[in-house]
Design a protein around this motif. Structure first.
Motif, PDB file in Angstrom:
ATOM      1  N   ALA A   2      49.075  34.576  41.361  1.00 36.23           N
ATOM      2  CA  ALA A   2      48.019  33.669  40.923  1.00 36.23           C
ATOM      3  C   ALA A   2      46.752  33.981  41.705  1.00 36.23           C
ATOM      4  CB  ALA A   2      48.448  32.221  41.156  1.00 36.23           C
ATOM      5  N   ARG A   3      45.605  33.651  41.116  1.00 40.68           N
ATOM      6  CA  ARG A   3      44.319  33.853  41.783  1.00 40.68           C
ATOM      7  C   ARG A   3      43.828  32.525  42.333  1.00 40.68           C
ATOM      8  NH1 ARG A   3      42.410  38.120  43.676  1.00 40.68           N
ATOM      9  NH2 ARG A   3      40.294  37.939  42.951  1.00 40.68           N
ATOM     10  N   TYR A   4      43.311  32.561  43.538  1.00 41.21           N
ATOM     11  CA  TYR A   4      42.822  31.372  44.228  1.00 41.21           C
ATOM     12  C   TYR A   4      41.463  31.665  44.852  1.00 41.21           C
ATOM     13  CZ  TYR A   4      47.718  29.884  44.114  1.00 41.21           C
ATOM     14  OH  TYR A   4      48.985  29.532  43.716  1.00 41.21           O
ATOM     15  N   ALA A   5      40.683  30.607  45.030  1.00 42.40           N
ATOM     16  CA  ALA A   5      39.460  30.669  45.833  1.00 42.40           C
ATOM     17  C   ALA A   5      39.650  29.728  47.005  1.00 42.40           C
ATOM     18  CB  ALA A   5      38.245  30.256  45.015  1.00 42.40           C
ATOM     19  N   ALA A   6      39.448  30.252  48.207  1.00 40.58           N
ATOM     20  CA  ALA A   6      39.469  29.428  49.419  1.00 40.58           C
ATOM     21  C   ALA A   6      38.014  29.211  49.823  1.00 40.58           C
ATOM     22  CB  ALA A   6      40.247  30.119  50.530  1.00 40.58           C
ATOM     23  N   VAL A  35      41.951  40.710  48.016  1.00 38.69           N
ATOM     24  CA  VAL A  35      41.100  39.769  48.744  1.00 38.69           C
ATOM     25  C   VAL A  35      39.646  40.215  48.642  1.00 38.69           C
ATOM     26  CG1 VAL A  35      40.608  38.771  51.012  1.00 38.69           C
ATOM     27  CG2 VAL A  35      42.982  39.228  50.335  1.00 38.69           C
ATOM     28  N   LYS A  36      38.801  39.292  48.187  1.00 35.32           N
ATOM     29  CA  LYS A  36      37.371  39.559  48.063  1.00 35.32           C
ATOM     30  C   LYS A  36      36.604  38.352  48.574  1.00 35.32           C
ATOM     31  CE  LYS A  36      37.547  42.359  43.837  1.00 35.32           C
ATOM     32  NZ  LYS A  36      38.906  42.553  43.512  1.00 35.32           N
ATOM     33  N   THR A  37      35.470  38.605  49.197  1.00 37.04           N
ATOM     34  CA  THR A  37      34.590  37.497  49.577  1.00 37.04           C
ATOM     35  C   THR A  37      33.426  37.459  48.600  1.00 37.04           C
ATOM     36  OG1 THR A  37      33.528  38.937  51.195  1.00 37.04           O
ATOM     37  CG2 THR A  37      35.201  37.397  52.017  1.00 37.04           C
ATOM     38  N   TYR A  38      32.850  36.276  48.483  1.00 31.68           N
ATOM     39  CA  TYR A  38      31.675  36.097  47.637  1.00 31.68           C
ATOM     40  C   TYR A  38      30.580  35.493  48.496  1.00 31.68           C
ATOM     41  CZ  TYR A  38      28.515  34.357  44.075  1.00 31.68           C
ATOM     42  OH  TYR A  38      27.383  34.100  43.337  1.00 31.68           O
ATOM     43  N   LEU A  39      29.455  36.183  48.571  1.00 33.24           N
ATOM     44  CA  LEU A  39      28.328  35.810  49.417  1.00 33.24           C
ATOM     45  C   LEU A  39      28.762  35.768  50.884  1.00 33.24           C
ATOM     46  CD1 LEU A  39      26.626  33.075  47.198  1.00 33.24           C
ATOM     47  CD2 LEU A  39      26.056  35.514  47.363  1.00 33.24           C
ATOM     48  N   GLN A  40      27.957  35.189  51.722  1.00 34.27           N
ATOM     49  CA  GLN A  40      28.237  35.138  53.162  1.00 34.27           C
ATOM     50  C   GLN A  40      28.571  33.725  53.613  1.00 34.27           C
ATOM     51  OE1 GLN A  40      28.180  37.886  55.321  1.00 34.27           O
ATOM     52  NE2 GLN A  40      28.074  39.004  53.410  1.00 34.27           N
ATOM     53  N   VAL A  44      36.327  33.012  49.739  1.00 31.03           N
ATOM     54  CA  VAL A  44      37.216  34.162  49.669  1.00 31.03           C
ATOM     55  C   VAL A  44      38.181  33.951  48.509  1.00 31.03           C
ATOM     56  CG1 VAL A  44      38.844  33.257  51.402  1.00 31.03           C
ATOM     57  CG2 VAL A  44      38.755  35.702  50.970  1.00 31.03           C
ATOM     58  N   VAL A  45      38.320  34.990  47.706  1.00 32.88           N
ATOM     59  CA  VAL A  45      39.196  34.966  46.541  1.00 32.88           C
ATOM     60  C   VAL A  45      40.384  35.860  46.844  1.00 32.88           C
ATOM     61  CG1 VAL A  45      39.337  35.500  44.080  1.00 32.88           C
ATOM     62  CG2 VAL A  45      37.239  34.517  45.018  1.00 32.88           C
ATOM     63  N   LEU A  46      41.569  35.419  46.424  1.00 38.80           N
ATOM     64  CA  LEU A  46      42.785  36.142  46.773  1.00 38.80           C
ATOM     65  C   LEU A  46      43.841  35.989  45.694  1.00 38.80           C
ATOM     66  CD1 LEU A  46      45.096  33.826  48.150  1.00 38.80           C
ATOM     67  CD2 LEU A  46      42.923  33.482  49.331  1.00 38.80           C
ATOM     68  N   ASP A 175      34.904  32.948  37.641  1.00 31.70           N
ATOM     69  CA  ASP A 175      35.088  34.270  37.052  1.00 31.70           C
ATOM     70  C   ASP A 175      35.963  35.172  37.918  1.00 31.70           C
ATOM     71  OD1 ASP A 175      33.436  33.369  35.022  1.00 31.70           O
ATOM     72  OD2 ASP A 175      31.675  34.500  35.689  1.00 31.70           O
ATOM     73  N   LEU A 176      35.800  35.088  39.227  1.00 28.54           N
ATOM     74  CA  LEU A 176      36.598  35.923  40.141  1.00 28.54           C
ATOM     75  C   LEU A 176      38.060  35.509  40.194  1.00 28.54           C
ATOM     76  CD1 LEU A 176      34.011  36.238  43.050  1.00 28.54           C
ATOM     77  CD2 LEU A 176      34.885  38.125  41.627  1.00 28.54           C
ATOM     78  N   THR A 177      38.362  34.274  39.806  1.00 29.38           N
ATOM     79  CA  THR A 177      39.760  33.809  39.833  1.00 29.38           C
ATOM     80  C   THR A 177      40.397  33.776  38.453  1.00 29.38           C
ATOM     81  OG1 THR A 177      39.034  31.493  39.716  1.00 29.38           O
ATOM     82  CG2 THR A 177      39.464  32.418  41.923  1.00 29.38           C
ATOM     83  N   ALA A 178      39.653  34.180  37.430  1.00 25.50           N
ATOM     84  CA  ALA A 178      40.186  34.163  36.065  1.00 25.50           C
ATOM     85  C   ALA A 178      41.310  35.183  35.943  1.00 25.50           C
ATOM     86  CB  ALA A 178      39.085  34.452  35.058  1.00 25.50           C
TER      87      ALA A 178
END
Length: 179
Positions: A2-6, A35-40, A44-46, A175-178
């Motif tokens: 599954a995709r999550y945003a923390a 694992v990707k980060t968005y902005l600073q 974090v998306v995982l 969009d990043l967790t779709a």
């Protein structure tokens, strides 16, 4: 998987500094993938096997504290939850400026009595709607940087941990967790 945003509260907006490379490494070291980060600003998306959001949040928060000495609240939403947040926003189409439409994510749904007592401070020109574990905000004039209706205000009034993201960030995280 599954995709999550923390969503980390208060990272890189005040005195709490965290390099996104360190955040990605900490999350990957917990066994999460893609694992990707968005902005600073602590997004974090995982990918992870399906798990309770609270379990994922606690794991990330504990590792940040143990490894980097950072004590920051972490809130987690899965891709379906973020899609539902976007679909439920009553202000999404009413503003061209994404800094005037925000979502404040809450650690839990607040007690109805606290929601009933929530009020916009005098002199503020904004609308809000509390929906489950989110507060949708529309700053008709001005913006979040000049308001008293802040994350700290919502935490105090609602009795839960909160972190806010502007509409552009919410859309990107969806969009990043779709799937």
């Amino acid at each position: 998987m599954a995709r999550y945003a923390a969503l980390l509260r208060g990272v890189n907006v005040g005195t709490t500094r965290l390099a996104m490379a360190d955040l990605r490494r900490v999350v990957a070291d917990l066994g999460h993938t893609d694992v990707k980060t968005y902005l600073q600003s602590g997004n974090v998306v995982l990918s992870s096997p399906p798990a309770r959001a609270e379990t994922l949040a606690e794991g990330i928060a504990k590792r940040l504290a143990d490894e980097l000495g950072l004590r920051v609240p972490v809130l987690v939403r899965d891709g379906g939850e973020l899609a539902a947040v976007v679909a439920a926003n009553p202000y999404a189409g009413r503003q061209d400026d994404p800094t005037r439409v925000l979502v404040t994510f809450l650690s839990a749904a607040p007690e109805p009595a606290r929601v009933g007592e929530l009020a916009v401070p005098a002199g503020e020109d904004l609308e809000y709607a509390v929906t489950g574990r989110e507060v949708h905000l529309h700053y008709r004039t001005g913006n979040y940087g000049r308001t008293k209706f802040t994350t700290a205000y919502l935490e105090k009034k609602l009795g839960v941990v909160a972190t806010a993201r502007n509409w552009k960030s919410v859309l990107a995280l969806r969009d990043l967790t779709a799937d």
